[in-house]
Scaffold this motif. Structure first.
Motif, PDB file in Angstrom:
ATOM      1  N   TYR A  11       0.835  -1.206   0.000  1.00 33.51           N
ATOM      2  CA  TYR A  11       0.000   0.000   0.000  1.00 33.51           C
ATOM      3  C   TYR A  11       0.871   1.258   0.000  1.00 33.51           C
ATOM      4  O   TYR A  11       0.665   2.170  -0.807  1.00 33.51           O
ATOM      5  CB  TYR A  11      -0.938  -0.012   1.211  1.00 33.51           C
ATOM      6  N   GLN A  12       1.849   1.323   0.889  1.00 29.59           N
ATOM      7  CA  GLN A  12       2.716   2.500   0.967  1.00 29.59           C
ATOM      8  C   GLN A  12       3.521   2.681  -0.314  1.00 29.59           C
ATOM      9  O   GLN A  12       3.722   3.806  -0.780  1.00 29.59           O
ATOM     10  CB  GLN A  12       3.657   2.401   2.172  1.00 29.59           C
ATOM     11  N   LYS A  69       1.102   3.926  -3.050  1.00 23.79           N
ATOM     12  CA  LYS A  69       0.703   5.298  -2.748  1.00 23.79           C
ATOM     13  C   LYS A  69       1.837   6.270  -3.064  1.00 23.79           C
ATOM     14  O   LYS A  69       1.609   7.337  -3.636  1.00 23.79           O
ATOM     15  CB  LYS A  69       0.297   5.413  -1.276  1.00 23.79           C
ATOM     16  N   GLU A  71      -4.870  13.486  -0.697  1.00 24.63           N
ATOM     17  CA  GLU A  71      -4.563  12.284   0.095  1.00 24.63           C
ATOM     18  C   GLU A  71      -5.656  11.233  -0.079  1.00 24.63           C
ATOM     19  O   GLU A  71      -5.367  10.040  -0.191  1.00 24.63           O
ATOM     20  CB  GLU A  71      -4.426  12.685   1.571  1.00 24.63           C
ATOM     21  N   ASN A 126      -5.182   7.482  -1.553  1.00 26.76           N
ATOM     22  CA  ASN A 126      -5.607   6.303  -0.780  1.00 26.76           C
ATOM     23  C   ASN A 126      -6.497   5.391  -1.613  1.00 26.76           C
ATOM     24  O   ASN A 126      -6.272   4.175  -1.680  1.00 26.76           O
ATOM     25  CB  ASN A 126      -6.351   6.723   0.485  1.00 26.76           C
ATOM     26  N   HIS A 127      -7.520   5.972  -2.237  1.00 27.24           N
ATOM     27  CA  HIS A 127      -8.458   5.174  -3.026  1.00 27.24           C
ATOM     28  C   HIS A 127      -7.766   4.489  -4.201  1.00 27.24           C
ATOM     29  O   HIS A 127      -8.018   3.315  -4.475  1.00 27.24           O
ATOM     30  CB  HIS A 127      -9.615   6.044  -3.531  1.00 27.24           C
ATOM     31  N   TYR A 181      -5.474   1.554  -2.938  1.00 24.04           N
ATOM     32  CA  TYR A 181      -6.280   0.384  -2.578  1.00 24.04           C
ATOM     33  C   TYR A 181      -6.839  -0.300  -3.818  1.00 24.04           C
ATOM     34  O   TYR A 181      -6.855  -1.530  -3.904  1.00 24.04           O
ATOM     35  CB  TYR A 181      -7.435   0.770  -1.648  1.00 24.04           C
TER      36      TYR A 181
END
Length: 56
Positions: free
Chosen positions: A24-25, A28, A40, A44-45, A48
């Motif tokens: 994830y990181q 992103k 942000e 995030n969306h 994911y």
């Protein structure tokens, strides 16, 4: 039937969580470099969504 060991389960769940958070990181961060104008929430969306698509 084999008895479940809570310590082993916890260890495996933590490893899975750590791998997910790393992915994830990473996604992103890549998206933030590619789309500096995104908020942000958008980052995030999108992160994911990319991970979810990769899991299918």
């Amino acid at each position: 039937m084999q008895e479940l060991d809570p310590k082993k389960i916890h260890k495996k769940m933590k490893a899975m969580n750590d791998m997910f958070m790393f992915a994830y990181q990473l996604k992103k961060s890549q998206l933030a470099k590619k789309h500096p104008e995104w908020t942000e929430i958008q980052l995030n969306h999108a992160a994911y969504a990319l991970i979810e698509r990769g899991c299918r």
